[in-house]
Write an enzyme that holds these catalytic residues in place. Structure first.
Site, PDB file in Angstrom:
ATOM      1  N   THR A  13       0.836  -1.212   0.000  1.00  0.00           N
ATOM      2  CA  THR A  13       0.000   0.000   0.000  1.00  0.00           C
ATOM      3  C   THR A  13       0.866   1.255   0.000  1.00  0.00           C
ATOM      4  O   THR A  13       0.753   2.103  -0.883  1.00  0.00           O
ATOM      5  CB  THR A  13      -0.922  -0.005   1.248  1.00  0.00           C
ATOM      6  OG1 THR A  13      -1.693  -1.207   1.236  1.00  0.00           O
ATOM      7  CG2 THR A  13      -1.840   1.196   1.259  1.00  0.00           C
ATOM      8  N   LYS A 205       2.093   5.027  18.217  1.00  0.00           N
ATOM      9  CA  LYS A 205       2.140   6.420  17.743  1.00  0.00           C
ATOM     10  C   LYS A 205       2.231   7.396  18.914  1.00  0.00           C
ATOM     11  O   LYS A 205       2.950   8.397  18.846  1.00  0.00           O
ATOM     12  CB  LYS A 205       0.912   6.699  16.885  1.00  0.00           C
ATOM     13  CG  LYS A 205       0.930   5.926  15.563  1.00  0.00           C
ATOM     14  CD  LYS A 205      -0.435   5.930  14.903  1.00  0.00           C
ATOM     15  CE  LYS A 205      -0.407   5.215  13.566  1.00  0.00           C
ATOM     16  NZ  LYS A 205      -1.737   4.917  13.050  1.00  0.00           N
ATOM     17  N   GLY A 302      -3.776   4.990   4.261  1.00  0.00           N
ATOM     18  CA  GLY A 302      -4.052   4.893   2.829  1.00  0.00           C
ATOM     19  C   GLY A 302      -2.795   5.158   2.019  1.00  0.00           C
ATOM     20  O   GLY A 302      -1.841   5.769   2.508  1.00  0.00           O
TER      21      GLY A 302
END
Ligand code: NDP
Ligand code: HSE
Length: 438
Positions: A13, A205, A302
């Site tokens: 991706t 994160k 994405g």
């Protein structure tokens, strides 16, 4: 000037998106970097797979070491993910004097201290903008844009898959598993999607964000982590009736006692902008003492949104190739020798408000018993709702919102409430944050 030669490890991706963006915007990127940036080599596991990118002109190989050992390659872009051998490859690339760009948050959160030490020893850069919040340039914003501030707290929706699932469940009434499968098909989810669902990815994160915000070493093991799998449609509905939305947040807050690091579902007042961040979008509120509250919003996952951050890092490295390593922006925002050993608080010492939902028998005195227990633990009630029993049920749901409370007092109160004969099952507890200017 000679073009900068880049080798990409991983053509999935993010790797595929990175090849596409670098090729499509090559001229614009060269104008920014001051020289051409070209991908000359790439590696993937299965060289026969159909790709989302055009690999014409790129030498492909199944072995990342072919790239890591190529003397022509100046920047290695790691887009495989995970640890183990990937960590070894990155350390080897640094050892070979390559700069590294990565989107691998678990690697940075777990092994960043070692990786940055190796990079500093070799005078090379490790850039990781894409590791947090996909396309949002949040690392740069905190590390450079807010460098004049003392950061007081930050709170963010930092997992796109989780926010996508919560939004689709709330807005369209879809099933959890069905939405997760779609997030996987869209390339949002981690290789192991429990990382998204159980809050581990968000904790990776938050580890990175806390480090660059407060100048502390990366400390993944100190983060309190809860995922979204226990959020029920009932809680979403009750929260909304009370004027709140449930979001999965990563929160890092400096307090006089130490730093709170926590990832969990959270009720937020619906009037806050961040309460209205939906789908795969991420958003992070960062409060600095000088600037006040700032909000960063954009796609959290994405192919091309993440590639946007990867390519920005490649441009940064290309610009810095000729700079003196001593005078570059430090990896974790603060000079390595100036990192602070400020205490990270045990969850018992967190302070927050709570939403509690419990099921009780329909008898006089039940509510009084519950409120007495809360009062005994110094917990003040902000709001209380007693709902009617659902059809064919004798149990009554009670929903309580509390004022700010010490977590260990809340844990003790919940244990005492659950021990009441008139209370059925577990108390469902969700933390609540107003995200006000304090
Ligand atoms: P993918 O699974 O889509 O791609 C991984 C790539 O690595 C594939 O091309 C795969 O090859 C290749 N690969 C796997 N094992 C090897 C190996 N042993 N040798 C060589 N190549 C190998 O992952 P993503 O692109 O989604 O994620 C990549 C990284 O980016 C991860 O660290 C992830 O956490 C991070 N990230 C992902 C985001 C997203 O939206 N997906 C957003 C932000 C960060 P093959 O294709 O042949 O199987
Ligand atoms: N799985 C991650 C997410 C990818 O959904 O947020 C981006 O880091």
């Amino acid at each position: 000037m000679k073009p900068v030669k880049v080798g990409v490890l991983g053509l999935g991706t993010v790797g595929g998106g990175t090849v596409n963006v670098l090729k499509r915007n090559a001229a614009e990127i060269a104008r920014r970097a001051g020289r051409e940036i070209i991908i000359t080599r790439a590696s993937a596991k299965d060289l026969n797979k159909v790709r989302i990118c055009d690999t014409e002109g790129i030498i492909l190989s199944a072995d990342p070491m072919d790239i890591i050992n190529d003397p022509e390659i100046e920047i290695v872009v790691e887009l495989i993910g995970g640890g183990g051998v990937v960590k070894d490859w990155i350390l080897k690339a640094l050892e070979n004097g390559k700069h590294v760009v990565t989107a691998n948050k678990s690697l940075i959160a777990l092994h960043g201290n070692e990786i940055f030490a190796k990079a500093s020893e070799k005078g090379v850069i490790v850039a990781f903008e894409a590791a947090v919040a996909g396309g949002i340039p949040i690392i740069k914003a905190i590390r450079e844009g807010l460098a004049g501030n003392e950061i007081e707290w930050l709170a963010g929706i930092i997992n796109g898959t989780g926010n996508f699932i919560l939004t689709e469940m709330r807005d369209k009434g879809r099933d959890f598993d069905d939405v997760l499968a779609e997030a996987q098909a869209l390339g949002y989810a981690e290789a192991d999607p429990t990382f998204d669902v159980e809050g581990i990815d968000a904790a990776h994160k938050l580890t990175i964000l806390a480090s660059i915000a407060f100048g502390i070493p990366l400390q993944f093991d100190k983060i309190y982590t809860e995922g979204i799998s226990r959020i029920t449609r009932l809680d979403v509905e009750y929260a909304e009736r009370l004027g709140y939305r449930i979001k999965h947040l990563g929160i890092a807050r400096k307090t006089p006692e130490g730093i709170e690091l926590r990832v969990h579902p959270t009720l937020i007042p619906e009037r806050r902008l961040i309460a209205n961040v939906n789908g795969v979008m991420n958003a992070i509120v960062v409060r600095g003492d000088a600037v006040g509250n700032t909000l960063y919003y954009g796609p959290g996952a994405g192919a091309e949104p993440t590639a946007s951050a990867v390519v920005a890092d490649i441009v940064d490295v290309a610009r810095a190739l000729t700079s003196d390593p001593e005078n570059r922006v430090p990896h974790l925002a603060f000079q390595a020798e100036s990192l602070s050993d400020i205490l990270v608080l045990h969850p018992d010492n967190f302070k927050t408000s709570y939403y509690l939902r419990l099921c009780t028998e329909d008898k006089p005195g039940v509510l009084a018993d519950v409120t007495r227990i809360l009062a005994d633990h110094n917990i003040s009630i902000e709001a209380i709702i007693q709902k009617e029993a659902l059809p064919d049920e004798t149990l009554i749901p009670i929903i309580l919102l509390t004022q700010i409370t010490l977590e260990k007092e809340m844990n003790a109160a919940i244990a005492a409430i659950e021990a009441l004969d008139t209370v059925n099952g577990k108390v469902n507890r969700i933390r609540l944050e107003t995200l006000e200017n304090k």
